[in-house]
Scaffold this active site. Structure first.
Site, PDB file in Angstrom:
ATOM      1  N   ASP A  12      29.812  33.247  39.004  1.00  0.00           N
ATOM      2  CA  ASP A  12      30.413  33.072  40.329  1.00  0.00           C
ATOM      3  C   ASP A  12      31.890  32.727  40.226  1.00  0.00           C
ATOM      4  O   ASP A  12      32.726  33.246  40.969  1.00  0.00           O
ATOM      5  CB  ASP A  12      29.654  32.018  41.135  1.00  0.00           C
ATOM      6  CG  ASP A  12      29.496  30.693  40.406  1.00  0.00           C
ATOM      7  OD1 ASP A  12      29.757  30.623  39.181  1.00  0.00           O
ATOM      8  OD2 ASP A  12      29.104  29.711  41.051  1.00  0.00           O
ATOM      9  N   TYR A  13      32.249  31.867  39.284  1.00  0.00           N
ATOM     10  CA  TYR A  13      33.644  31.485  39.082  1.00  0.00           C
ATOM     11  C   TYR A  13      34.465  32.687  38.612  1.00  0.00           C
ATOM     12  O   TYR A  13      35.554  32.965  39.136  1.00  0.00           O
ATOM     13  CB  TYR A  13      33.721  30.345  38.061  1.00  0.00           C
ATOM     14  CG  TYR A  13      35.122  29.837  37.822  1.00  0.00           C
ATOM     15  CD1 TYR A  13      35.717  28.960  38.736  1.00  0.00           C
ATOM     16  CD2 TYR A  13      35.849  30.222  36.704  1.00  0.00           C
ATOM     17  CE1 TYR A  13      36.997  28.500  38.524  1.00  0.00           C
ATOM     18  CE2 TYR A  13      37.128  29.766  36.496  1.00  0.00           C
ATOM     19  CZ  TYR A  13      37.704  28.896  37.412  1.00  0.00           C
ATOM     20  OH  TYR A  13      38.978  28.443  37.201  1.00  0.00           O
TER      21      TYR A  13
END
Length: 121
Positions: A12-13
């Site tokens: 996600d990052y």
């Protein structure tokens, strides 16, 4: 630098960083086409920084993959903005990794992840 590729546990990052880089590239080219004189875009892509956000992150090879000092990132950012440079990748030798990742087919990039997370980012 996770804008250019990811490792396990930070999808996600890394996706948000890839989106930011893509947006910066698009904005850069839109400004070129529209002849917006003097308006520039600078995208700064540092590796792990020595900030509280990355306090729980450990690397297997800290002498190669240790955190980048935030003061170094700030100095390079100011320099890049001052001269209109589009992309800053820190540490500088990561340019080679980014270049290599673009040359090697994805299925050959099976490398043991260098980063292990002791907490969720």
């Amino acid at each position: 630098v996770l804008a250019f590729g990811s490792v396990a546990g930070v999808g996600d990052y890394a996706a948000s960083k890839a989106a930011a880089l893509s947006f910066a590239e698009s904005l850069h080219f839109e400004l070129l086409v529209s002849s917006s004189a003097g308006v520039k875009v600078t995208c700064v892509c540092p590796y792990l920084m020595d900030t509280g956000m990355f306090a729980g992150v450990r690397t297997r090879l800290p002498f190669l993959f240790g955190p980048v000092k935030s003061s170094v990132v700030a100095d390079h950012t100011i320099s890049a903005v001052s001269c209109g440079k589009f992309l800053v990748i820190l540490p500088r030798w990561f340019h080679f990794l980014v270049f290599l990742s673009r040359l090697v087919p994805f299925h050959l990039l099976v490398i043991t992840p260098v980063i292990t997370l002791s907490r969720i980012l």
